[in-house]
Design an enzyme around this catalytic site. Structure first.
Site, PDB file in Angstrom:
ATOM      1  N   ILE A  40      -0.968  -1.324 -13.894  1.00 59.09           N
ATOM      2  CA  ILE A  40      -1.472  -0.242 -14.900  1.00 59.09           C
ATOM      3  C   ILE A  40      -2.354  -0.611 -15.755  1.00 59.09           C
ATOM      4  CG2 ILE A  40      -0.631   0.838 -16.975  1.00 59.09           C
ATOM      5  CD1 ILE A  40       2.347   0.443 -16.047  1.00 59.09           C
ATOM      6  N   HIS A  62     -10.668   5.972  17.058  1.00 60.41           N
ATOM      7  CA  HIS A  62     -12.292   5.612  16.626  1.00 60.41           C
ATOM      8  C   HIS A  62     -13.151   6.769  16.257  1.00 60.41           C
ATOM      9  CE1 HIS A  62     -15.942   3.572  16.724  1.00 60.41           C
ATOM     10  NE2 HIS A  62     -16.449   4.316  17.522  1.00 60.41           N
ATOM     11  N   CYS A 110       6.972   9.093 -14.109  1.00 61.56           N
ATOM     12  CA  CYS A 110       6.052   9.083 -13.003  1.00 61.56           C
ATOM     13  C   CYS A 110       5.100  10.336 -12.944  1.00 61.56           C
ATOM     14  CB  CYS A 110       6.770   8.872 -11.735  1.00 61.56           C
ATOM     15  SG  CYS A 110       5.680   8.986 -10.127  1.00 61.56           S
TER      16      CYS A 110
END
Length: 465
Positions: free
Chosen positions: A184, A444, A43
């Site tokens: 991948i 917002h 990883c």
């Protein structure tokens, strides 16, 4: 020499193993971790992290070409592939050395070497200095997985690349074939296509990103084609004829016909297989099914004191699932009562352009499971922040149980959705209903407002569409 005694032995220092070790140490256990190659595993060194660094470079490159849209000027835009790769490797190195610091901080002993189980609580480690034995009542297998290779499609590092070769490319491809359109494959296709490679993706299933909701896959495909990719679905690469120094002729079967096409580079991304060999697993009674260790929901192998976490324990093959399992197992070892990890509450993220993210059931899966459902959708084009960012292409889709209002699944495609998805993940963990989400005030202007609107749409209440 007598075996050295620990409370917990972890085999593999990827995101499952090193996190399990840290949690074990936090809980007061004497922990040793055995790693044969790199702290941080695939990883950090060859997967999640360096690919994201590469993709960030291609994203910035793409935006530079759009400078005029934003009232900016950028001339003579180009890239230095070696420098792009160097940055990616630097990011990986920084994080990998950070794991070493975490091991020291938590007083976890690190043994660099290759581990084999000689019994259910005894591990023999072959190191540069020789062999040593470690013993513990609890052993955690976290050896991960590696790229699957299909006969005739094996990587050679020159004409045919694995993900490792694609991370440190010897050259920039001109005509690229990517075999496999999971996360991948699509991420590498997106990276090289953005940098100018003429890219073809071949997928054996009926659609790209086959684990995603069909609508999300179709939307993503449309964007990839718009970017110049060629996508072949229901297709298979039957043979690669390699011509050193020239390229590869691929024999591609689709619709019962085989055609040939020439490429200078091929990336093979046809799935992964668990690293279960040479660990002595069968001898101690561990069951293995299609290269993965069979476990229960608590990652127990059935052999007392022996656990398996992460990719070696099967799908979903995700770093965050491995880490969470590592924490759960450490807590089990000290007699705790953690909740099991639920695969359907783990988000999947793909960092192509546009990004794709999801959690829970797809619409098809929810129907297959017998739910009566309500589905809401909201497009990026209806969101002020998306338009201000210049990212109007995207969609958010939510799926609810029509009877109870339970959030069954959420599926997104568009800018920054890999960050947005966590809102729905938290919602599922808290067993949220549509009412909770409707009553939540979203800030917002943000992309997150689309999450609210998608929920409202499932109940015929969307405000901005």
């Amino acid at each position: 020499m007598a075996a050295r005694q620990f409370d917990m032995i972890v085999i593999g220092a990827g995101p499952g193993g090193y996190v399990a070790a840290i949690r074990g140490a936090q809980l007061g256990l004497k922990v040793v971790i055995v790693e044969r190659e790199h702290l941080g595993g695939i990883c950090l060194n060859w997967g999640c992290i360096p690919t994201k660094a590469l993709l960030r470079s291609s994203e910035v490159f793409h935006l530079m070409h759009r400078a005029k849209e934003f009232g900016l000027k950028a001339d003579n835009i180009g890239y230095d592939l070696d420098a792009v790769v160097k940055r990616s490797r630097g990011v990986a190195k920084q994080l990998s050395s950070g794991i070493g610091h975490l091991m020291k901080k938590n007083k976890i002993e690190v043994v660099m070497g290759t581990a084999t189980l000689t019994s259910a609580n005894l591990v023999s480690v072959k190191t540069e200095k020789g062999a040593e034995e470690l013993t513990a009542k609890a052993i955690v297998l976290a050896t991960g997985a590696r790229a699957r290779t299909l006969p005739g499609l094996e990587a050679d590092g020159d004409l045919v690349w694995s993900y490792k070769h694609a991370l440190v490319p010897p050259r920039m491809p001109k005509d690229l074939l990517v075999i496999g359109s999971g996360a991948i494959g699509i991420e590498f296709a997106s990276f090289y296509n953005t940098l100018g490679a003429k890219t073809t993706v071949v997928e054996v299933m009926d659609r790209i990103l086959p684990v995603e909701d069909a609508e999300t896959s179709a939307f993503a495909k449309k964007q990839f084609v718009k970017q110049g990719m060629t996508i072949l679905e229901n297709a298979a690469v039957k043979q690669l004829h390699r011509k050193p120094g020239v390229g590869v002729t691929a024999h591609i079967e689709q619709g019962g016909k085989i055609t040939t096409q020439d490429f200078d580079t091929v990336i093979s991304a046809v799935g992964i297989v668990g690293n279960v060999e040479n660990l002595g697993l069968e001898a101690v009674g561990v069951k293995i099914d299609r290269t993965h260790v069979v476990t229960d929901e608590y990652c127990r192998t059935g052999v007392p004191g022996l656990y398996a976490i992460g990719d070696i324990a099967g799908a979903p093959w995700l770093a965050h699932k491995a880490s969470h399992e590592g924490v759960m197992v450490a807590e089990l070892i000290v007699g705790g009562h953690p909740h099991p990890v639920k695969p359907e509450s783990i988000a999947g993220c793909t960092y192509c352009q546009p990004q794709v993210a999801s959690v829970g059931y797809t619409e098809a899966k929810a129907k297959e499971k017998g739910y009566e459902i309500r589905v809401g959708r909201f497009p990026f084009i209806g969101n002020g922040k998306a338009i201000a960012l210049g990212e109007p292409e995207g969609m958010i889709k939510t799926i609810f149980d029509a009877k109870t209002g339970e959030l069954l699944g959420a599926h997104m495609v568009g800018a920054e959705v890999t960050e947005l998805i966590q809102g729905y993940v938290v919602g599922r963990t808290l067993e949220t209903t549509e009412e909770d989400l409707m009553n939540t005030v979203f800030p917002h202007p943000t992309l997150s407002e689309m999450m609210h609107e998608s929920v409202l749409d499932a109940y015929g209440r969307a405000l901005h569409m």
